[in-house]
Design a protein around this motif. Structure first.
Motif, PDB file in Angstrom:
ATOM      1  N   ASP A 138       0.871  -1.168   0.000  1.00 37.17           N
ATOM      2  CA  ASP A 138       0.000   0.000   0.000  1.00 37.17           C
ATOM      3  C   ASP A 138       0.912   1.223   0.000  1.00 37.17           C
ATOM      4  O   ASP A 138       1.827   1.311   0.822  1.00 37.17           O
ATOM      5  N   PRO A 143       6.481   2.052   1.082  1.00 38.80           N
ATOM      6  CA  PRO A 143       5.145   1.479   1.280  1.00 38.80           C
ATOM      7  C   PRO A 143       4.708   1.582   2.741  1.00 38.80           C
ATOM      8  O   PRO A 143       5.535   1.442   3.641  1.00 38.80           O
ATOM      9  N   LYS A 144       3.418   1.819   2.944  1.00 39.07           N
ATOM     10  CA  LYS A 144       2.856   1.848   4.310  1.00 39.07           C
ATOM     11  C   LYS A 144       2.675   0.426   4.816  1.00 39.07           C
ATOM     12  O   LYS A 144       2.693   0.154   6.011  1.00 39.07           O
ATOM     13  N   LYS A 145       2.463  -0.480   3.854  1.00 37.88           N
ATOM     14  CA  LYS A 145       2.167  -1.878   4.211  1.00 37.88           C
ATOM     15  C   LYS A 145       2.756  -2.763   3.124  1.00 37.88           C
ATOM     16  O   LYS A 145       2.951  -2.326   1.995  1.00 37.88           O
ATOM     17  N   LYS A 181      -2.876  -0.111  -3.970  1.00 42.52           N
ATOM     18  CA  LYS A 181      -3.701  -0.861  -3.019  1.00 42.52           C
ATOM     19  C   LYS A 181      -3.398  -2.344  -3.108  1.00 42.52           C
ATOM     20  O   LYS A 181      -3.751  -2.995  -4.081  1.00 42.52           O
ATOM     21  N   GLU A 182      -2.700  -2.832  -2.113  1.00 42.42           N
ATOM     22  CA  GLU A 182      -2.385  -4.278  -2.013  1.00 42.42           C
ATOM     23  C   GLU A 182      -1.822  -4.845  -3.313  1.00 42.42           C
ATOM     24  O   GLU A 182      -2.266  -5.882  -3.798  1.00 42.42           O
ATOM     25  N   ARG A 217      -4.739  -0.847  -8.368  1.00 42.95           N
ATOM     26  CA  ARG A 217      -4.836  -2.293  -8.109  1.00 42.95           C
ATOM     27  C   ARG A 217      -4.434  -3.087  -9.343  1.00 42.95           C
ATOM     28  O   ARG A 217      -4.711  -2.678 -10.466  1.00 42.95           O
ATOM     29  N   HIS A 248      -4.566   7.291  -1.655  1.00 38.50           N
ATOM     30  CA  HIS A 248      -4.157   5.881  -1.605  1.00 38.50           C
ATOM     31  C   HIS A 248      -3.794   5.448  -3.038  1.00 38.50           C
ATOM     32  O   HIS A 248      -4.648   5.044  -3.818  1.00 38.50           O
ATOM     33  N   TYR A 281       0.902   5.599  -0.291  1.00 40.32           N
ATOM     34  CA  TYR A 281       0.090   6.828  -0.231  1.00 40.32           C
ATOM     35  C   TYR A 281       0.912   8.037  -0.674  1.00 40.32           C
ATOM     36  O   TYR A 281       2.111   8.107  -0.417  1.00 40.32           O
TER      37      TYR A 281
END
Length: 235
Positions: A8, A53-55, A18-19, A211, A15, A10
């Protein structure tokens, strides 16, 4: 070789990715296609360490590279050719190429790589003392690619190499991308010209609004009705 796992990303509150998960195997040309603003450049910048990345995670040769500094990532073997070429306009062609090797100390090998770049792009040899800002768009694209190759990357990230180029030059650039790949450099290609990109890639990922919505063998995606309608002008 490269594994992006559920990232993820930002920009402030936006955002942007996304994944997102994808992988690139050694020796492949993998292309990312998608509309403007879909997140393709963001993904390349995140792999290069310009964004964090945040995640999720990014590994290269099994080593985690997310959150690492860009020069560390370049040293590891990943170079990026940015969108819009970004050559240093006041510097000569030769000086721009030298900058590509700034992390290296192996003088003899650097000399060999100069020769290789000039072999791939004879036009740069003719223009080597010229200020880069005076080159045509196509020549600047060649210079940006040559500069990235001077770092001896094992993975080359190309962001919109055909942007703003005449159709004949686009063919030349894509032919050179295949040549670079045939000498053992793995390539990840972001490209608006989906037809050209799919014609030289082994595999492809389609990104829509941050995505991954489709992925598979390049020929399969080229034949897919969904891809034809959205990215290949419906034919």
């Amino acid at each position: 070789m490269l594994k992006v796992d559920g990232i993820d990303v930002y920009y402030g509150n936006i955002h942007a990715l996304k994944e997102v998960s994808l992988d690139v195997k050694q020796g492949e040309i993998v292309t990312l296609i998608g509309a403007n603003g879909a997140g393709k450049t963001t993904l390349l910048k995140t792999i290069s360490g310009l964004l964090n990345p945040k995640k999720g995670s990014i590994t290269f040769d099994g080593v985690s590279i997310d959150g690492k500094q860009t020069q560390w990532i370049v040293k590891k073997g990943i170079s990026q050719v940015p969108e819009g070429r970004r050559v240093f306009a006041a510097m000569s062609v030769e000086e721009n190429l030298e900058l590509g090797a700034y992390l290296r100390r192996d003088k003899q090998e650097i000399k060999k790589d100069f020769e290789k770049v000039y072999e791939l792009f004879p036009r740069l040899l003719e223009r080597r003392k010229q200020a880069s800002g005076t080159l045509s768009g196509g020549e600047q694209q060649m210079l940006a690619m040559g500069r990235a190759l001077m770092a001896r990357p094992r993975l080359l990230l190309l962001d919109e190499p055909s942007m703003g180029l005449a159709p004949l030059l686009v063919k030349t650039i894509f032919h050179i991308i295949q040549e670079i790949n045939s000498t053992g450099t793995t390539i990840m290609l972001v490209e608006q010209n989906a037809n050209m990109a799919l014609s030289i890639a082994h595999r492809a990922y389609v990104i829509e609004t941050g995505r991954v919505v489709l992925h598979g063998a390049a020929e399969e995606l080229r034949a897919s009705e969904q891809v034809k309608m959205a990215y290949l002008g419906g034919h």
